[in-house]
Design a protein around this motif. Structure first.
Motif, PDB file in Angstrom:
ATOM      1  N   LEU A   1       0.912  -1.108   0.059  1.00 31.09           N
ATOM      2  CA  LEU A   1       0.068  -0.023  -0.136  1.00 31.09           C
ATOM      3  C   LEU A   1       0.923   1.225   0.056  1.00 31.09           C
ATOM      4  CD1 LEU A   1      -2.895   1.390   0.207  1.00 31.09           C
ATOM      5  CD2 LEU A   1      -2.519   1.132   2.772  1.00 31.09           C
ATOM      6  N   LEU A   2       2.025   1.265   0.852  1.00 27.73           N
ATOM      7  CA  LEU A   2       2.890   2.406   0.731  1.00 27.73           C
ATOM      8  C   LEU A   2       3.585   2.536  -0.407  1.00 27.73           C
ATOM      9  CD1 LEU A   2       4.179   1.945   4.419  1.00 27.73           C
ATOM     10  CD2 LEU A   2       2.389   3.740   3.686  1.00 27.73           C
ATOM     11  N   ALA A   3       4.148   1.686  -1.141  1.00 27.03           N
ATOM     12  CA  ALA A   3       4.626   1.743  -2.442  1.00 27.03           C
ATOM     13  C   ALA A   3       3.557   2.020  -3.679  1.00 27.03           C
ATOM     14  CB  ALA A   3       5.115   0.224  -2.859  1.00 27.03           C
ATOM     15  N   LEU A   4       2.296   1.720  -3.318  1.00 34.65           N
ATOM     16  CA  LEU A   4       1.287   2.267  -4.344  1.00 34.65           C
ATOM     17  C   LEU A   4       1.036   3.466  -3.910  1.00 34.65           C
ATOM     18  CD1 LEU A   4      -0.543   1.339  -6.710  1.00 34.65           C
ATOM     19  CD2 LEU A   4      -2.435   0.797  -4.762  1.00 34.65           C
ATOM     20  N   TYR A   5       1.067   4.199  -2.776  1.00 40.05           N
ATOM     21  CA  TYR A   5       0.969   5.608  -2.378  1.00 40.05           C
ATOM     22  C   TYR A   5       2.080   6.373  -3.108  1.00 40.05           C
ATOM     23  CZ  TYR A   5      -2.665   5.352   0.882  1.00 40.05           C
ATOM     24  OH  TYR A   5      -4.206   5.281   1.584  1.00 40.05           O
ATOM     25  N   ALA A   6       3.350   5.871  -3.153  1.00 35.76           N
ATOM     26  CA  ALA A   6       4.517   6.529  -3.739  1.00 35.76           C
ATOM     27  C   ALA A   6       4.357   6.535  -5.210  1.00 35.76           C
ATOM     28  CB  ALA A   6       5.811   5.675  -3.379  1.00 35.76           C
ATOM     29  N   MET A   7       3.768   5.211  -5.850  1.00 39.85           N
ATOM     30  CA  MET A   7       3.463   5.601  -7.446  1.00 39.85           C
ATOM     31  C   MET A   7       2.572   6.501  -7.710  1.00 39.85           C
ATOM     32  SD  MET A   7       3.690   1.570  -8.367  1.00 39.85           S
ATOM     33  CE  MET A   7       3.261   1.876 -10.154  1.00 39.85           C
ATOM     34  N   LEU A   8       1.262   6.760  -7.086  1.00 41.79           N
ATOM     35  CA  LEU A   8       0.219   7.840  -6.966  1.00 41.79           C
ATOM     36  C   LEU A   8       0.971   8.975  -6.940  1.00 41.79           C
ATOM     37  CD1 LEU A   8      -2.547   5.992  -5.489  1.00 41.79           C
ATOM     38  CD2 LEU A   8      -2.290   5.961  -7.840  1.00 41.79           C
TER      39      LEU A   8
ATOM     40  N   THR B   1      -8.236   7.968  -4.854  1.00 42.52           N
ATOM     41  CA  THR B   1      -7.908   6.644  -5.004  1.00 42.52           C
ATOM     42  C   THR B   1      -6.725   6.035  -4.045  1.00 42.52           C
ATOM     43  OG1 THR B   1      -7.216   7.419  -7.366  1.00 42.52           O
ATOM     44  CG2 THR B   1      -6.101   5.375  -6.925  1.00 42.52           C
ATOM     45  N   LYS B   2      -5.933   6.899  -3.322  1.00 42.68           N
ATOM     46  CA  LYS B   2      -5.608   6.554  -2.143  1.00 42.68           C
ATOM     47  C   LYS B   2      -6.405   6.072  -1.088  1.00 42.68           C
ATOM     48  CE  LYS B   2      -1.228   9.363  -2.752  1.00 42.68           C
ATOM     49  NZ  LYS B   2      -0.296  10.326  -2.100  1.00 42.68           N
ATOM     50  N   LEU B   3      -7.629   6.858  -0.768  1.00 40.70           N
ATOM     51  CA  LEU B   3      -8.283   6.408   0.290  1.00 40.70           C
ATOM     52  C   LEU B   3      -9.078   5.166  -0.138  1.00 40.70           C
ATOM     53  CD1 LEU B   3     -10.082   7.097   2.464  1.00 40.70           C
ATOM     54  CD2 LEU B   3     -11.737   8.339   1.109  1.00 40.70           C
ATOM     55  N   ALA B   4      -9.299   4.882  -1.503  1.00 42.29           N
ATOM     56  CA  ALA B   4     -10.175   3.624  -1.956  1.00 42.29           C
ATOM     57  C   ALA B   4      -9.123   2.657  -1.812  1.00 42.29           C
ATOM     58  CB  ALA B   4     -10.535   3.860  -3.362  1.00 42.29           C
ATOM     59  N   PHE B   5      -8.005   2.615  -2.182  1.00 45.16           N
ATOM     60  CA  PHE B   5      -6.957   1.496  -1.933  1.00 45.16           C
ATOM     61  C   PHE B   5      -6.862   1.189  -0.316  1.00 45.16           C
ATOM     62  CE2 PHE B   5      -5.344   2.239  -6.144  1.00 45.16           C
ATOM     63  CZ  PHE B   5      -5.738   0.731  -6.514  1.00 45.16           C
ATOM     64  N   ALA B   6      -6.786   2.397   0.635  1.00 48.36           N
ATOM     65  CA  ALA B   6      -6.837   2.211   1.864  1.00 48.36           C
ATOM     66  C   ALA B   6      -7.673   1.494   2.613  1.00 48.36           C
ATOM     67  CB  ALA B   6      -6.652   3.640   2.606  1.00 48.36           C
ATOM     68  N   ILE B   7      -8.923   1.932   1.943  1.00 48.93           N
ATOM     69  CA  ILE B   7     -10.188   0.985   2.559  1.00 48.93           C
ATOM     70  C   ILE B   7     -10.038  -0.421   2.244  1.00 48.93           C
ATOM     71  CG2 ILE B   7     -12.914   0.611   2.027  1.00 48.93           C
ATOM     72  CD1 ILE B   7     -12.709   3.910   1.945  1.00 48.93           C
ATOM     73  N   ILE B   8      -9.911  -0.725   0.999  1.00 48.18           N
ATOM     74  CA  ILE B   8      -9.472  -2.125   0.484  1.00 48.18           C
ATOM     75  C   ILE B   8      -8.508  -2.900   1.391  1.00 48.18           C
ATOM     76  CG2 ILE B   8      -8.696  -3.629  -1.389  1.00 48.18           C
ATOM     77  CD1 ILE B   8      -9.808  -1.205  -3.332  1.00 48.18           C
ATOM     78  N   THR B   9      -7.453  -2.215   1.645  1.00 46.93           N
ATOM     79  CA  THR B   9      -6.394  -2.607   2.417  1.00 46.93           C
ATOM     80  C   THR B   9      -6.864  -3.072   3.838  1.00 46.93           C
ATOM     81  OG1 THR B   9      -4.697  -1.530   1.361  1.00 46.93           O
ATOM     82  CG2 THR B   9      -4.058  -2.408   3.573  1.00 46.93           C
TER      83      THR B   9
END
Length: 450
Positions: A120-127, A152-160
């Motif tokens: 998730l943190l790596a994905l945040y860096a990509m975004l 998008t970050k919020l959506a991925f955080a909720i999924i995580t």
């Protein structure tokens, strides 16, 4: 499977060399296996951090691409290094530790959660990298994407979070999602600003209403400055006094906002200011005044043209120019207005392609407003104010040459009037005293004669 069995056999053989009586069912074996796994995972992380990561950084700095520099800036490679030890723990734990062991499930779930949040943190860096690359492009001037990146970050955080809960309780994520419908109203209340900000972000991007760098003014919130960031829930504006105001994103679509982008993209910045002319100084021009005005470079042609027009008018209607009641004559205020327009037409810092005029507004108790309406070619604040000040410095200085006065409410006029009235009263009183003295003197003289 053969590789896993071979690794397990070698590890068991190594442990029995140290502890001959130790069996795989003994808790000490699980502790030794877990300790070995964590030790090797720590070595993998150290190697990745001290050797692999610096090498990647060298490759990044040597390349000419900007996106890999942004990835390095936001720590994408640093966060990616955390996946390798977690992946090693996740792979080797089933090999060395039995499924029936107590710590087996705990270690597996811990490794999965660690990989999940590291990813998730790596994905945040990509975004964040995508946002930086977009903001550096010309497309960023058309529509900001900060709000969408945050969504998008919020959506991925909720999924995580949902996946983490499903891993901990050993339930399907779909089952957890179906259970959330019961508290949907609470979630809507909690994420009210987020939802409103997301909808407002779509409106702002679709209609190109605002962008970072735009100068906006919102008197309701005492905001007057440039937009620094348009986020999912908040908008940051740096005011001209260098303070920073934070507004709800949806306020940009629900409140009255003045956007100065049109002025910045146009060819000039508007000057709209009036001076008040004392109506008692307005008069008809005589020959001496016209002769003096004709020596002014900007309006000498104007004066000659008007003289010819008036001469033709008087000749056509058989009017004597000395007839003040029937003849037409120029006024000092009209000539001054023509001078100002000619002056602005020659000014190097006034945009001649935009609206330019000098007009009279309805007179009031302050006098006759004479308004200058034009556009400065200098749009930067300091330069714009300098141009505007120079124009009105000249306007005020030229009033006297046209026998005009600017109206000014002077507080000392009443004092002067009072002094004049007092002086006039004292003078009358003195005259009255002198008259009385004279009458008394004449009366005494008459008595003496008798």
């Amino acid at each position: 499977m053969e590789v896993s069995a071979s690794v397990r056999d070698h590890f068991i053989h190594l442990v029995k060399d140290i502890f001959p009586n130790l069996t795989t069912d003994d808790p000490l074996y699980s502790v030794l296996a877990l300790g070995s796994i964590l030790f090797v995972a720590a070595l993998i992380y150290i190697v990745a951090r001290l050797i692999v990561r610096p090498q990647i950084a060298n490759w990044v700095y040597k390349s000419n691409n900007k996106w890999d520099n942004a990835l390095q800036k936001h720590g994408f490679f640093r966060r990616l290094m955390h996946l390798f030890p977690a992946l090693f723990i996740y792979i080797t734990t089933p090999v060395l530790i039995d499924n029936e062991a107590v710590m087996h499930g705990m270690v597996i779930k811990s490794a999965q959660l660690y990989m999940l949040y590291s990813g998730l943190l790596a994905l945040y860096a990509m975004l964040s990298t995508v946002e930086d690359v977009y903001n550096a492009s010309a497309l960023s001037r058309r529509a900001p994407i900060t709000g969408f990146i945050q969504v998008t970050k919020l959506a991925f955080a909720i999924i995580t979070i949902l996946l983490s809960i499903s891993l901990i309780v050993d339930r399907s994520p779909l089952l957890i999602v179906s259970g959330l419908t019961a508290i949907a109203a609470v979630l809507l209340l909690i994420f009210r600003d987020t939802i409103l900000g997301f909808v407002a972000g779509i409106q702002i991007a679709a209609n190109r209403m605002f962008n970072t760098g735009d100068w906006i003014a919102m008197p309701k919130y005492e905001v007057d400055g440039e937009i620094l960031e348009i986020g999912l829930t908040n908008v940051k504006v740096q005011n001209w006094d260098k303070t920073i105001s934070t507004l709800p994103t949806y306020s940009l679509t629900t409140e009255a906002v003045k956007n100065w982008r049109g002025m910045q993209e146009s060819g000039g910045r508007r000057i709209k200011r009036a001076i008040y002319i004392d109506v008692h100084s307005i008069k008809l021009c005589d020959n001496d005044m016209l002769e003096r005005f004709s020596k002014i470079r900007y309006i000498n042609d104007y004066i000659d043209k008007k003289k010819n027009e008036l001469r033709a008018y008087h000749r056509d209607y058989s009017i004597d120019e000395s007839d003040l009641l029937n003849s037409r004559r120029l006024t000092n205020i009209g000539t001054f207005r023509a001078y100002l327009e000619a002056y602005l037409r020659k000014h190097p810092d006034v945009n001649q392609e935009l609206t330019l005029m000098v007009r009279q507004l309805p007179p009031n108790e302050l006098g006759l407003p004479l308004e200058i309406y034009c556009f400065s070619a200098q749009k930067e604040w300091v330069k714009y104010e300098k141009v505007q000040a120079d124009i009105f410095d000249h306007v005020m200085a030229m009033l006297d040459l046209f026998d005009l006065r600017a109206y000014q409410r002077d507080g000392h006029l009443s004092l002067l009037a009072h002094r004049e009235h007092s002086a006039y009263g004292n003078s009358n009183e003195s005259r009255s005293t002198q008259k009385d003295d004279q009458e008394k003197s004449e009366s005494n003289q008459k008595s003496n004669d008798e």
